[in-house]
Scaffold this motif. Structure first.
Motif, PDB file in Angstrom:
ATOM      1  N   ARG A  11       0.830  -1.213   0.000  1.00  0.00           N
ATOM      2  CA  ARG A  11       0.000   0.000   0.000  1.00  0.00           C
ATOM      3  C   ARG A  11       0.859   1.256   0.000  1.00  0.00           C
ATOM      4  N   THR A  14       1.791   2.023  -3.830  1.00  0.00           N
ATOM      5  CA  THR A  14       0.764   1.915  -4.869  1.00  0.00           C
ATOM      6  C   THR A  14      -0.384   2.862  -4.556  1.00  0.00           C
ATOM      7  N   LYS A  15      -0.604   3.816  -5.433  1.00  0.00           N
ATOM      8  CA  LYS A  15      -1.713   4.748  -5.223  1.00  0.00           C
ATOM      9  C   LYS A  15      -2.949   4.189  -5.913  1.00  0.00           C
ATOM     10  N   LEU A  16      -3.936   3.846  -5.134  1.00  0.00           N
ATOM     11  CA  LEU A  16      -5.173   3.295  -5.667  1.00  0.00           C
ATOM     12  C   LEU A  16      -6.214   4.396  -5.828  1.00  0.00           C
ATOM     13  N   SER A  18      -9.775   6.257  -5.367  1.00  0.00           N
ATOM     14  CA  SER A  18     -10.738   6.273  -4.258  1.00  0.00           C
ATOM     15  C   SER A  18     -12.147   6.355  -4.826  1.00  0.00           C
ATOM     16  N   GLU A  60     -11.497   0.830   2.745  1.00  0.00           N
ATOM     17  CA  GLU A  60     -10.955   1.210   1.443  1.00  0.00           C
ATOM     18  C   GLU A  60     -10.542  -0.059   0.713  1.00  0.00           C
ATOM     19  N   CYS A 118       3.683  -5.945 -12.637  1.00  0.00           N
ATOM     20  CA  CYS A 118       3.425  -6.161 -11.204  1.00  0.00           C
ATOM     21  C   CYS A 118       4.522  -7.012 -10.558  1.00  0.00           C
ATOM     22  N   LEU A 179      -1.101  -5.461  -5.327  1.00  0.00           N
ATOM     23  CA  LEU A 179      -1.870  -4.244  -5.625  1.00  0.00           C
ATOM     24  C   LEU A 179      -1.584  -3.724  -7.028  1.00  0.00           C
ATOM     25  N   LYS A 180      -0.327  -3.886  -7.486  1.00  0.00           N
ATOM     26  CA  LYS A 180      -0.020  -3.499  -8.866  1.00  0.00           C
ATOM     27  C   LYS A 180      -0.772  -4.398  -9.854  1.00  0.00           C
ATOM     28  N   LYS A 183      -4.845  -3.281  -9.423  1.00  0.00           N
ATOM     29  CA  LYS A 183      -5.254  -1.928  -9.807  1.00  0.00           C
ATOM     30  C   LYS A 183      -5.802  -1.879 -11.234  1.00  0.00           C
ATOM     31  N   VAL A 186      -9.321  -3.260 -11.313  1.00  0.00           N
ATOM     32  CA  VAL A 186     -10.287  -2.285 -10.790  1.00  0.00           C
ATOM     33  C   VAL A 186     -10.655  -1.284 -11.882  1.00  0.00           C
ATOM     34  N   GLU A 187      -9.648  -0.804 -12.596  1.00  0.00           N
ATOM     35  CA  GLU A 187      -9.895   0.168 -13.673  1.00  0.00           C
ATOM     36  C   GLU A 187     -10.751  -0.448 -14.779  1.00  0.00           C
TER      37      GLU A 187
END
Length: 509
Positions: A11, A14-16, A18, A60, A118, A179-180, A183, A186-187
């Protein structure tokens, strides 16, 4: 030793994106409760099927067990295959392996198809031991590899030159940055019509032809199907609390003084030591984890980090301590996760009990659940079905765990203390006798004291203080609460009773 960052490495770098909280009623084909790896991959698969999905996350995205993993993508779940052959038979044990091996392949294939960077790295995984009693267990495990067609065997040497009496190697495993990897998924979900809501805790489910998830705010999310991917199912129609027990384990990330030769390692004996490398800020870092115990049990929590630090210093040298964090996992009684319909007659599905191996198991779960929803055959559905029960050696251990729960329940009612005349220490939770009642007290630096009734609102066990995470943890079924009593992790739904906030003063029994 420098002060480490207390959030997980994943975390920190990695900027997720919001997402807003859900404030009005929504409809979707599939409503998924839980924004961890299982929920996101299930949503991704359902989106690829052309279905509209909604993800509801209480906090989150990826800030629960997924964000706190060591992220080994492996079917080598410590020593399990000999046990599975004994308990469920050779065919089912082979299916367990194949399900997890296919899950790892799915991750690799998705990375290649989507062009995801990743830090994917394939390497061998090893279970090793220095315990004479475990040597036979590793030999049996290697024999199980042969029976099941697993690419691996006993080995005389490992890349990491740590002393060992016996080691079993599984080839073709991998590690990555979770997370990489997640992400871009999610997109993809959002780009293709899915909706994600954070800070939207679910409280209950209204059953029916179109089940509805009822949030604590009173807002509903209605779907043709509901998937519960919340680590511990908040809707516990399967009485999971009686089939699972919670464990905590700890992770440190270090910049080592010695170069690491590669490979992924875990000890067969307790206390567990697990080692893998990763990349942080362009340089190699090592993740060293283990020292697990039942939630709410054992030595003061901060000592577990010290145990890992001593091990790391001895084996690798520590140039810099980068991160420390802990995680909670749920262990099923027969060591096979529960994945499938939460209720036979309803369109409600759940996945839980991943027992520390969530990277492949989450994909197994997502594939089973998405197939069930769209009425596709899945050859692994029966093996992981939540309504199974098999009388096997695991049951003996389970009975022991549950008798431990009963003993904890009784002891907790009797065990409260506070020294006469002592002031409460700052930034530390204490069990005190407050007006004849067992209570939990936490004192802030400004002198404010939070007082809570430590009786867990799930089934009445007494919570204990976790000094590393500053939480009240239930040793019976794993519920966790903040210093003011708010639920941080289920199965509890209601907060601890708040006994008030007080100014600085001294208590006496």
């Amino acid at each position: 030793m420098n002060e480490a960052n207390h959030e997980p490495l994943w975390r920190a770098d990695t900027k997720l994106p919001s997402f807003p909280a859900l404030t009005e009623q929504v409809y979707a084909d599939t409503v998924i409760v839980g924004g961890g790896i299982t929920g996101i991959i299930t949503a991704y698969m359902m989106t690829k099927e052309g279905k509209k999905v909604v993800i509801l996350e209480a906090d989150e995205l990826l800030n629960g067990t997924t964000g706190h993993t060591t992220a080994k993508v492996t079917a080598q779940h410590n020593l399990i295959y000999d046990q599975l052959i004994t308990s469920v038979g050779e065919d089912q044990a082979r299916m367990y392996y194949e399900a997890n091996a296919e899950a790892a392949h799915w991750i690799k294939e998705t990375i290649e198809q989507q062009g995801i960077d990743c830090d994917w790295q394939e390497e061998a995984a090893y279970v090793y031991t220095n315990d004479e009693e475990k040597e036979k267990s590793l030999q049996k495990e290697a024999e199980s590899y042969k029976k099941l067609g697993i690419d691996g065997a006993l080995v005389d040497s490992m890349p990491w030159k740590v002393p060992f009496k016996q080691a079993v190697q599984m080839n073709g495993q991998a590690r990555f940055h979770p997370l990489k990897f997640l992400k871009p998924l999610v997109e993809y979900i959002v780009k293709n019509g899915g909706a994600i809501y954070e800070h939207s805790p679910a409280e209950d489910i209204e059953k029916g032809e179109k089940p509805a998830v009822l949030l604590k705010s009173g807002v509903k999310a209605i779907g043709n199907h509901v998937v519960i991917a919340t680590h511990f199912p908040f809707y516990d129609n399967g009485f999971y609390f009686a089939k699972l027990y919670p464990t905590r384990s700890y992770v440190i990330a270090i910049k080592p003084k010695k170069q690491f030769p590669g490979g992924m390692y875990i000890t067969a004996e307790q206390p567990t030591r697990s080692v893998r490398s990763t990349v942080y800020d362009g340089q190699e870092a090592l993740l060293i984890s283990g020292d697990g115990h039942k939630t709410g049990k054992g030595q003061p929590t901060a000592e577990h980090y010290q145990n890992l630090i001593k091990f790391a210093e001895k084996e690798f040298g520590i140039e810099k301590l980068l991160f420390t964090w802990s995680t909670q996992d749920l262990v099923p009684m027969d060591k096979i996760p529960y994945i499938g319909k939460a209720d036979k007659d309803e369109n409600i599905y759940s996945a839980t009990g991943f027992k520390k191996w969530g990277m492949t198991t989450s994909v197994v779960a997502a594939r089973i659940l998405s197939d069930l929803i769209v009425n596709k055959q899945n050859r692994y559905a029966e093996l992981f079905s939540p309504d199974r029960f098999k009388a096997d050696p695991g049951v003996k251990q389970f009975v022991k765990q549950q008798s431990d729960v009963a003993a904890t329940f009784v002891k907790g009612k009797l065990d409260y203390f506070f020294k006469d005349g002592d002031n409460l220490p700052v930034n530390q939770g204490m069990i005190i006798n407050w007006e004849g009642t067992r209570a939990g007290a936490f004192k802030e630096e400004n002198g404010t004291v939070h007082l809570v009734d430590t009786t867990c609102t799930h089934m009445g066990c007494e919570c204990e203080w976790n000094d590393a995470e500053r939480t009240w943890d239930c040793p019976c079924h794993g519920s966790r609460y903040s210093i003011s009593g708010e639920v941080m992790e289920g199965p509890a739904k209601k907060p601890l009773k708040n006994l008030g906030e007080l100014g600085d003063q001294t208590w006496q029994e």
